[in-house]
Design a protein around this motif. Structure first.
Motif, PDB file in Angstrom:
ATOM      1  N   ASN A  34       0.862  -1.191   0.000  1.00  0.00           N
ATOM      2  CA  ASN A  34       0.000   0.000   0.000  1.00  0.00           C
ATOM      3  C   ASN A  34       0.892   1.232   0.000  1.00  0.00           C
ATOM      4  O   ASN A  34       1.758   1.392   0.866  1.00  0.00           O
ATOM      5  CB  ASN A  34      -0.893  -0.032   1.238  1.00  0.00           C
ATOM      6  CG  ASN A  34      -1.859   1.120   1.290  1.00  0.00           C
ATOM      7  OD1 ASN A  34      -1.455   2.259   1.428  1.00  0.00           O
ATOM      8  ND2 ASN A  34      -3.145   0.819   1.171  1.00  0.00           N
ATOM      9  N   TYR A  36       0.399   4.322   0.781  1.00  0.00           N
ATOM     10  CA  TYR A  36       0.333   5.149   1.976  1.00  0.00           C
ATOM     11  C   TYR A  36       1.160   4.558   3.110  1.00  0.00           C
ATOM     12  O   TYR A  36       1.777   5.288   3.895  1.00  0.00           O
ATOM     13  CB  TYR A  36      -1.118   5.311   2.436  1.00  0.00           C
ATOM     14  CG  TYR A  36      -1.967   6.095   1.475  1.00  0.00           C
ATOM     15  CD1 TYR A  36      -1.721   7.451   1.247  1.00  0.00           C
ATOM     16  CD2 TYR A  36      -3.022   5.503   0.793  1.00  0.00           C
ATOM     17  CE1 TYR A  36      -2.502   8.186   0.373  1.00  0.00           C
ATOM     18  CE2 TYR A  36      -3.800   6.227  -0.085  1.00  0.00           C
ATOM     19  CZ  TYR A  36      -3.542   7.562  -0.296  1.00  0.00           C
ATOM     20  OH  TYR A  36      -4.314   8.288  -1.172  1.00  0.00           O
ATOM     21  N   MET A  37       1.152   3.227   3.218  1.00  0.00           N
ATOM     22  CA  MET A  37       1.941   2.596   4.265  1.00  0.00           C
ATOM     23  C   MET A  37       3.431   2.793   4.009  1.00  0.00           C
ATOM     24  O   MET A  37       4.202   3.063   4.934  1.00  0.00           O
ATOM     25  CB  MET A  37       1.603   1.100   4.352  1.00  0.00           C
ATOM     26  CG  MET A  37       2.405   0.350   5.413  1.00  0.00           C
ATOM     27  SD  MET A  37       2.310   1.111   7.052  1.00  0.00           S
ATOM     28  CE  MET A  37       0.587   0.861   7.440  1.00  0.00           C
ATOM     29  N   PHE A  83      -4.443   6.335   4.500  1.00  0.00           N
ATOM     30  CA  PHE A  83      -4.194   4.896   4.525  1.00  0.00           C
ATOM     31  C   PHE A  83      -5.453   4.146   4.947  1.00  0.00           C
ATOM     32  O   PHE A  83      -5.844   3.150   4.328  1.00  0.00           O
ATOM     33  CB  PHE A  83      -3.046   4.580   5.480  1.00  0.00           C
ATOM     34  CG  PHE A  83      -2.861   3.111   5.741  1.00  0.00           C
ATOM     35  CD1 PHE A  83      -2.443   2.260   4.726  1.00  0.00           C
ATOM     36  CD2 PHE A  83      -3.119   2.570   6.991  1.00  0.00           C
ATOM     37  CE1 PHE A  83      -2.276   0.896   4.959  1.00  0.00           C
ATOM     38  CE2 PHE A  83      -2.954   1.218   7.236  1.00  0.00           C
ATOM     39  CZ  PHE A  83      -2.532   0.384   6.216  1.00  0.00           C
TER      40      PHE A  83
END
Length: 370
Positions: A34, A36-37, A83
């Motif tokens: 991901n 955002y992570m 996220f």
């Protein structure tokens, strides 16, 4: 003690760099993670840079190294929110999302102009008048307000998602990682708030001495992400969007008599065909089997039966489980094995559903009734 804190900061910093290296250089992992992570890990890494350099004595313990860590302070909250949104709503990043980082941009410019660029003479003058500490506390307060606001938005998304899926799914989706992630980051914000309040109450030395523990919490976040990345890499990925036909239905016009008849048909369907044995049963699938549309089934469940879809399906699974527990098969399987035979997908869901319906745990219930 200080030496141990420093070692943990070093460990967390290099652990975060290792994660970025693994996900950044591997095309396969880069597609799976991901975004955002990955960005969040980068933020934590950058936040630790100044602390690591300062602790190592680079630059003759120049306070500006610590100021560098402040540049990432307002990036945490928006990233946590985005996220969370990407997980529960499956929304990818768009240019419009950059608006969430405007407060961070303004904050970065201010930190550079006020703390990093001025020479030592100017900084010393501000410190003597007390202006420097007042500005530092104001920056901390602003950072807290922004980050807590975005954290609350992320938490609200998760809670809303958990409520809404009970009207569509007969099982609980895997949201434990997001739940735990929000809890840990929430603890960080709570500690940060506590430290700031002690300063306003006149215990500024307590705040200064306890401040290193914030870095330890950042390290714990890195370790948490690393742990989940090892045992379940899929939790760091965007949930795939299911390719299925989206049908739009008009508002239900069924009369009360129609709903009563439909309830009888549904009861017969559940008893004869046992669709609840499908551990991944969706409301749309049950509606199709019944020959109605999604809103009509929802209305039937809510108005005539008084349950949402999740509760209704698990009610029949509990009945199936109790029946199975009285057969010879019960001698060969555990409680959860029988629960899986009855259609349950998760042990946690089974235990919670059983206790809610029967008033006790499965073992307590059967100790009393068998």
């Amino acid at each position: 003690m200080q030496s141990l804190l420093n070692q943990l900061v070093y460990f967390g910093f290099f652990q975060s760099l290792l994660l970025l290296f693994i996900y950044g250089l591997s095309p396969k992992n880069r597609k799976r993670i991901n975004g955002y992570m990955a960005f969040f890990i980068g933020i934590v890494s950058f936040g630790l840079v100044g602390k690591v350099l300062y602790t190592a004595g680079i630059g003759n313990y120049n306070f500006r190294l610590i100021s560098l860590s402040e540049l990432s302070a307002l990036l945490f909250g928006p990233t946590i929110f985005l996220f969370s949104r990407s997980i529960v709503q499956r929304k990818s990043f768009t240019k419009q999302d950059l608006v969430h980082y405007l407060p961070a941009l303004v904050y970065v410019i201010f930190v550079l102009v006020y703390f990093v660029i001025p020479n030592d003479t100017v900084i010393s003058g501000r410190a003597k008048t007390g202006e420097l500490m007042r500005v530092i506390y104001a920056c901390h307060a602003i950072g807290l307000v922004v980050n807590i606001a975005y954290w609350l938005k992320g938490w609200q998304l998760l809670m809303t998602f958990k409520t809404e899926v009970q009207n569509e799914l007969s099982y609980e989706p895997q949201t434990q990682f997001l739940h735990n992630f929000l809890i840990i980051t929430g603890i960080c914000l709570l500690v940060w708030t506590g430290l700031l309040l002690t300063s306003f109450l006149g215990f500024d030395m307590l705040e200064r001495n306890a401040r290193p523990y914030i870095w330890i919490l950042l390290v714990l976040i890195i370790l948490f992400i690393t742990y989940y990345g090892m045992i379940a890499p899929q939790v760091l990925q965007l949930l795939p969007v299911r390719k299925q036909e989206v049908k739009k239905y008009t508002q239900s016009k069924l009369s009360a008599t129609d709903l009563d008849r439909l309830k009888e048909r549904l009861d017969i369907l559940m008893i004869e065909k046992k669709p609840y044995l499908n551990s991944k049963l969706l409301k749309g699938e049950l509606a199709e089997m019944l020959g109605v549309n999604n809103p009509e089934l929802a209305r039937l469940l809510n108005e005539n039966i008084g349950m949402n879809f999740f509760e209704y399906v698990n009610y029949y699974r509990i009945k199936e489980f109790v029946a199975l527990a009285k057969t010879e098969k019960a001698q060969q399987l555990t409680f959860f094995g029988l629960a899986q035979e009855a259609g349950f997908h998760s042990k946690t869901t089974f235990n919670k559903s059983f206790k809610k319906l029967m008033g006790s745990s499965p073992s307590a219930y059967f100790d009393k009734n068998l």
